[in-house]
Design an enzyme around this catalytic site. Structure first.
Site, PDB file in Angstrom:
ATOM      1  N   LYS A 189       0.846  -1.195   0.000  1.00  0.00           N
ATOM      2  CA  LYS A 189       0.000   0.000   0.000  1.00  0.00           C
ATOM      3  C   LYS A 189       0.885   1.249   0.000  1.00  0.00           C
ATOM      4  CE  LYS A 189      -4.452   1.339   1.863  1.00  0.00           C
ATOM      5  NZ  LYS A 189      -5.637   0.812   2.521  1.00  0.00           N
ATOM      6  N   GLU A 275     -20.356  -5.316   8.670  1.00  0.00           N
ATOM      7  CA  GLU A 275     -21.347  -4.585   9.467  1.00  0.00           C
ATOM      8  C   GLU A 275     -22.475  -5.483   9.945  1.00  0.00           C
ATOM      9  OE1 GLU A 275     -20.038  -3.514   6.597  1.00  0.00           O
ATOM     10  OE2 GLU A 275     -19.026  -1.661   7.165  1.00  0.00           O
ATOM     11  N   ARG A 303     -25.958  -1.579   5.875  1.00  0.00           N
ATOM     12  CA  ARG A 303     -25.593  -2.975   5.622  1.00  0.00           C
ATOM     13  C   ARG A 303     -26.131  -3.919   6.707  1.00  0.00           C
ATOM     14  NH1 ARG A 303     -20.590  -4.238   2.343  1.00  0.00           N
ATOM     15  NH2 ARG A 303     -21.309  -3.372   0.371  1.00  0.00           N
TER      16      ARG A 303
HETATM   17  C1  TPP Z   1     -19.298  -1.560   3.666  1.00  0.00           C
HETATM   18  C2  TPP Z   1     -18.129  -0.668   3.954  1.00  0.00           C
HETATM   19  N1  TPP Z   1     -17.642  -0.613   5.205  1.00  0.00           N
HETATM   20  C3  TPP Z   1     -16.599   0.197   5.477  1.00  0.00           C
HETATM   21  C4  TPP Z   1     -16.014   0.934   4.505  1.00  0.00           C
HETATM   22  C5  TPP Z   1     -14.866   1.886   4.822  1.00  0.00           C
HETATM   23  N2  TPP Z   1     -13.643   1.485   4.153  1.00  0.00           N
HETATM   24  C6  TPP Z   1     -13.211   2.099   3.038  1.00  0.00           C
HETATM   25  S1  TPP Z   1     -11.823   1.457   2.425  1.00  0.00           S
HETATM   26  C7  TPP Z   1     -11.736   0.337   3.679  1.00  0.00           C
HETATM   27  C8  TPP Z   1     -10.597  -0.630   3.715  1.00  0.00           C
HETATM   28  C9  TPP Z   1     -10.527  -1.439   2.487  1.00  0.00           C
HETATM   29  O1  TPP Z   1      -9.411  -2.276   2.529  1.00  0.00           O
HETATM   30  P1  TPP Z   1      -9.020  -3.142   1.282  1.00  0.00           P
HETATM   31  O2  TPP Z   1     -10.214  -3.777   0.690  1.00  0.00           O
HETATM   32  O3  TPP Z   1      -7.923  -4.047   1.708  1.00  0.00           O
HETATM   33  O4  TPP Z   1      -8.520  -2.081   0.225  1.00  0.00           O
HETATM   34  P2  TPP Z   1      -7.181  -1.196   0.206  1.00  0.00           P
HETATM   35  O5  TPP Z   1      -7.608   0.204   0.582  1.00  0.00           O
HETATM   36  O6  TPP Z   1      -6.204  -1.772   1.173  1.00  0.00           O
HETATM   37  O7  TPP Z   1      -6.739  -1.294  -1.194  1.00  0.00           O
HETATM   38  C10 TPP Z   1     -12.805   0.477   4.564  1.00  0.00           C
HETATM   39  C11 TPP Z   1     -13.013  -0.312   5.775  1.00  0.00           C
HETATM   40  C12 TPP Z   1     -16.577   0.858   3.212  1.00  0.00           C
HETATM   41  N3  TPP Z   1     -16.115   1.587   2.201  1.00  0.00           N
HETATM   42  N4  TPP Z   1     -17.615   0.037   2.966  1.00  0.00           N
END
Ligand code: TPP
Length: 538
Positions: A189, A275, A303
């Site tokens: 990342k 969630e 959700r």
């Molecule tokens: C349903 C939902 N819950 C929480 C979030 C908040 N959120 C945005 S990005 C993220 C982390 C995502 O991690 P990953 O899938 O590993 O992607 P990366 O940013 O590491 O590429 C979260 C928890 C969201 N967008 N959607």
């Protein structure tokens, strides 16, 4: 790109109406495999030789929805579906749970995987098939199958996602394979920008900054954000009550729970981007006499809606929901707007629902909800409030009681949450009464009736959708009491509101002081009632 996430500019998230390359709108996580499966099966039924590719992060892979899609997809041997897992070993904060361990285990078998990939990238198709069979045979002897294979996917990887010389031929080869394919790609990342590599949490979703300088620490903010008010309250209440446990669905930083985790690691649960599970998990904890506090953005509680109704409210379990980012959220736009929680929560039996008008009231409401022996939700907006002095005690508010903030005449404005401040400003111009209603449910019907009896007209203001919201609750209560009174309901319109500066957006929706005043005047409520024309003409 210069207009990114600004009013009238492009969105920070993929949008079908912005670009043909945005094949699917997204911002709530973990939807890609479901959508891609839909597209792959649509292509199959139309007889089109197209490929559907889903990209999903390792954090997003923790959501039940992703597994529902895998379960569904894994039985179709004849589809062109590729799932690319972008495994950077980070959600927003470090990822949690057994899946993360599984991915780590796959990484530790890297040598074996690398050998397989080399084979895959250079071999022609018939040889590939042979290699695959050999691999399957070998796998049984050397390492246990990956969980993705158990789901019916052909697992390929892990491969280095930054090594394009190997990634591109791998993808080209996968194109020739039928059936559900799963490519495990490992990335870092923030790759390529040292500061982001060093602090991926800070750089997960930054605002504008100068890349030469990096994100600069803000000069100490004068006011606490609501998120910080919640974080402080959570720690204080945890000291006061040993039964308190805090739950976050992968939003430790955003929800203000960093301190809580440090101070109470055994009472802190990050459940992953899950969630639905977070809500039912809280219900289970509550059944055993613990007092769960679920910190969740208004938009993400959508959700867990069925779980909230079926598992928490129906059993009247004692769970407190701290609803951050209620109302318009600004740069994230329509996907993240917390515009619907009033409408979707107030119809649920047993639920108590409050909207904080300032930081101190937010703290009081959190204590009130916490001590209410059933499900309670406290909604508060993104960012800072008006800088109210925060009392450090853990005092509560009387349940279902609002307060008069300003005594005026003719018009009574019934304001909810963040709308109390602009309503007070508008009231100065109109000499209107303002009530801070505090509770959407139970609604202060006695206060409502006394305001109706002493004023010519009522106005409700809320930062939430007008349809089914707090104004609707007031209208229903008036109708139930047989009170006929001019009523103006001000709230967010029946449309999705794009990204932009929240103050500008609120003004566009008529929810700033000037807009509230203008709406009241336009409706003719501000003037004393003129004699009807017909009567004047005899
Ligand atoms: C349903 C939902 N819950 C929480 C979030 C908040 N959120 C945005 S990005 C993220 C982390 C995502 O991690 P990953 O899938 O590993 O992607 P990366 O940013 O590491 O590429 C979260 C928890 C969201 N967008 N959607």
């Amino acid at each position: 790109m210069h207009s990114l996430r600004q009013l009238g500019g492009i969105s920070g998230f993929p949008r079908r109406d912005e670009s043909e390359y945005d094949t699917f709108g997204t911002a709530h996580s973990s939807t890609s495999i479901s959508a891609a499966l839909g597209m792959a099966l649509a292509a199959r039924s139309k007889g089109e030789d197209r490929h559907a590719v889903a990209i999903i992060g390792d954090g997003s892979m923790t959501a039940g929805m992703a597994f529902e899609a895998m379960n569904n997809a894994g039985v179709y041997d004849d589809i062109n579906l590729l799932v690319v897992l972008n495994d950077n070993d980070m959600s927003i904060s470090p990822p949690v749970g057994a899946l993360n361990r599984h991915l780590a285990r796959l990484m530790s078998g890297k040598f074996y995987a690398a050998a397989r990939n080399v084979g895959k990238t250079v071999l022609p198709q018939p040889m590939l098939e042979l290699a695959r069979r050999f691999e399957e045979h070998a796998k049984g002897m050397i390492v246990p199958a990956t969980m993705f294979e158990e789901f019916g996917f052909n697992y390929i990887g892990p491969i280095d996602g930054h090594d394009l010389d190997s990634l591109i031929p791998t993808l080209q080869n996968i194109k020739n394979l039928k059936g559900p394919q799963f490519l495990h790609v490992v990335t870092k990342k923030g790759q390529g920008y040292k500061l982001a590599e060093a602090d991926p949490i800070l750089y997960h979703g930054p605002g504008k900054f100068n890349p030469a300088e990096g994100i600069q620490p803000a000069a100490a903010p004068a006011k606490k954000t609501y998120t910080q008010v919640f974080g402080d309250w959570l720690c204080d209440m945890a000291v006061a009550d040993q039964r308190l446990v805090g739950i976050t669905p992968a939003m430790r930083e955003g929800s203000g729970m960093v301190e809580f985790e440090k101070k109470f690691p055994k009472r802190y649960y990050d459940v992953g981007i899950a969630e639905q599970h977070a809500v039912t998990f809280a219900a289970g904890l509550a059944c055993e006499g613990l007092k769960p506090v679920v910190a969740i953005y208004s938009t993400f509680l959508q959700r867990g809606y069925d779980q909230l109704i079926h598992d928490v409210a129906l059993q009247n379990l004692d769970v407190t929901f701290a609803l951050d980012r209620a109302g318009l959220v600004g740069a994230d736009g329509a996907t993240h707007a917390g515009n619907y929680d009033i409408a979707y929560l107030r119809c649920i039996p047993n639920m108590v629902l409050m909207a904080a008008s300032d930081e101190n009231e937010c703290r009081q409401m959190l204590s009130t909800g916490y001590h209410y022996a059933g499900p309670a939700a406290i909604r508060y907006p993104r960012g800072a409030g008006n800088g109210a002095t925060i009392e450090q005690d853990l005092s509560t508010l009387p349940l279902g009681r609002g307060e008069i903030k300003r005594q005026g005449q003719n018009i009574a404005i019934l304001a909810f949450g963040a709308m109390v401040q602009p309503a007070l400003k508008a009231a100065e111009k109109l000499d209107a009464t303002v009530a801070n209603m505090r509770f959407i449910k139970p609604l202060d019907v006695a206060l409502l009736q006394s305001l109706a009896a002493t004023h010519d007209a009522l106005v409700t203001v809320e930062e939430g959708c007008s349809m089914g919201g707090a104004g609707s609750a007031v209208a229903e209560a008036l109708a139930a009491a047989g009170i006929v009174k001019p009523l103006l309901i001000l709230g967010l319109p029946d449309k999705f509101i794009d990204h932009g500066d929240p103050a500008l957006l609120l003004a566009q929706c008529g929810l700033d002081a000037a807009g509230i005043e203008a709406s009241i005047r336009e409706r003719g409520l501000a003037k004393p009632q003129a004699a009807p024309k017909l009567a004047a003409n005899g």
